[in-house]
Design a protein around this motif. Structure first.
Motif, mmCIF file in Angstrom:
data_model
loop_
_atom_site.group_PDB
_atom_site.id
_atom_site.type_symbol
_atom_site.label_atom_id
_atom_site.label_comp_id
_atom_site.label_asym_id
_atom_site.label_seq_id
_atom_site.Cartn_x
_atom_site.Cartn_y
_atom_site.Cartn_z
ATOM 1 N N GLU A 28 -14.730 10.023 -52.965
ATOM 2 C CA GLU A 28 -16.168 10.152 -52.750
ATOM 3 C C GLU A 28 -16.828 9.013 -53.533
ATOM 4 O O GLU A 28 -17.043 9.133 -54.740
ATOM 5 N N PRO A 29 -17.150 7.883 -52.892
ATOM 6 C CA PRO A 29 -17.701 6.730 -53.602
ATOM 7 C C PRO A 29 -19.065 7.031 -54.231
ATOM 8 O O PRO A 29 -19.805 7.911 -53.775
ATOM 9 N N ARG A 30 -19.376 6.257 -55.273
ATOM 10 C CA ARG A 30 -20.658 6.386 -55.972
ATOM 11 C C ARG A 30 -21.331 5.022 -56.080
ATOM 12 O O ARG A 30 -20.668 3.987 -56.040
ATOM 13 N N ASP A 31 -22.650 5.043 -56.241
ATOM 14 C CA ASP A 31 -23.391 3.801 -56.397
ATOM 15 C C ASP A 31 -23.492 3.414 -57.872
ATOM 16 O O ASP A 31 -22.876 4.051 -58.741
ATOM 17 N N LEU A 32 -24.260 2.385 -58.181
ATOM 18 C CA LEU A 32 -24.374 1.892 -59.551
ATOM 19 C C LEU A 32 -24.976 2.917 -60.504
ATOM 20 O O LEU A 32 -24.759 2.855 -61.712
ATOM 21 N N ASN A 33 -25.731 3.856 -59.953
ATOM 22 C CA ASN A 33 -26.325 4.897 -60.791
ATOM 23 C C ASN A 33 -25.384 6.076 -61.002
ATOM 24 O O ASN A 33 -25.723 7.032 -61.696
ATOM 25 N N GLY A 79 -21.556 9.021 -43.557
ATOM 26 C CA GLY A 79 -21.722 10.420 -43.194
ATOM 27 C C GLY A 79 -20.389 11.141 -43.125
ATOM 28 O O GLY A 79 -19.321 10.534 -43.185
ATOM 29 N N VAL A 80 -20.461 12.451 -42.998
ATOM 30 C CA VAL A 80 -19.253 13.280 -42.899
ATOM 31 C C VAL A 80 -18.845 13.370 -41.435
ATOM 32 O O VAL A 80 -19.584 13.910 -40.614
ATOM 33 N N LYS A 81 -17.687 12.829 -41.110
ATOM 34 C CA LYS A 81 -17.206 12.826 -39.729
ATOM 35 C C LYS A 81 -15.950 13.690 -39.605
ATOM 36 O O LYS A 81 -15.242 13.939 -40.580
ATOM 37 N N ASP A 82 -15.677 14.108 -38.364
ATOM 38 C CA ASP A 82 -14.554 15.015 -38.105
ATOM 39 C C ASP A 82 -13.222 14.473 -38.605
ATOM 40 O O ASP A 82 -12.413 15.213 -39.157
ATOM 41 N N SER A 83 -12.967 13.184 -38.385
ATOM 42 C CA SER A 83 -11.658 12.623 -38.748
ATOM 43 C C SER A 83 -11.359 12.819 -40.226
ATOM 44 O O SER A 83 -10.248 13.212 -40.602
#
Length: 202
Positions: free
Chosen positions: A136-141, A61-65
């Motif tokens: 921004e990581p991505r999955d196998l798709n 998720g998107v966190k403040d840090s």
């Protein structure tokens, strides 16, 4: 047993984080552009290079840090010792915006030398970092996953001199805390459990 994560594991709780353990805890401090301090622990944290020294942290998720580090270009990693475990846990609470985790946990923000964000004065060591990449990581798709990875170069190091033994940083003295699976944590010679607090239970 064998399972494919996409089909589920069939166990009471997901074992993934227990398998990839122990994990060092990156206690990340940042400073918002309005000057407010933020402090939060991340168990998705580690070093990835020594020349130059690079570290990374990530969260689901998107966190403040991550947001603040991206905006300001800097963050500080504070080492969590066993004696600071409970205070670290307090800073993981889902506090409303504007809450100072330093104040909430009774910690002292100390100035850094090369970055504007503070460090935890009580920590046995701290790493001042400047952001080199935000991934921004991505999955196998090829689809983006709900995580942000922040990589920073360590530009300054603080060490409590009581942690130095014959010129070496002594982990037994520092009692570095690590995250195991589920609610479990470890320090040299000890495994114990702590449950993350919730703001609504205060």
């Amino acid at each position: 047993m064998f399972y494919e994560p996409r089909h589920g594991h069939g166990l009471p709780h997901d074992p993934f984080k227990a398998i990839v353990a122990p994990r060092p805890i990156g206690w990340i401090s940042t400073r918002r552009k309005d000057g407010a301090f933020n402090l939060a622990p991340y168990s998705f944290f580690n070093a990835i290079s020594s020349r130059p020294p690079l570290v990374w942290f990530s969260s689901d998720g998107v966190k403040d840090s991550a947001v603040i580090a991206r905006e300001t270009g800097e963050f500080t990693v504070n080492l969590v010792s066993r004696r600071l475990a409970e205070k670290m846990l307090e800073t993981s609470i889902d506090a409303p915006p504007g809450t100072s985790e330093f104040e909430l946990a009774g910690l002292t923000p100390a100035p850094c030398n090369l970055v504007a964000c503070p460090r935890v004065a009580e920590a046995p060591a701290a790493l001042e970092c400047r952001v080199t990449e935000v991934l921004e990581p991505r999955d196998l798709n090829g689809d983006p996953v709900d995580a942000t990875v922040v990589i920073g170069e360590v530009v300054g190091v603080h060490i409590d001199e009581a942690m130095l033994k014959e010129g070496l940083f002594d982990v037994a003295t520092a009692q570095n805390l690590s995250r195991l699976g589920y609610m479990d944590y470890a320090a040299p010679g000890e495994i114990f459990s702590m449950r993350r607090p919730r703001w609504q239970d205060r």
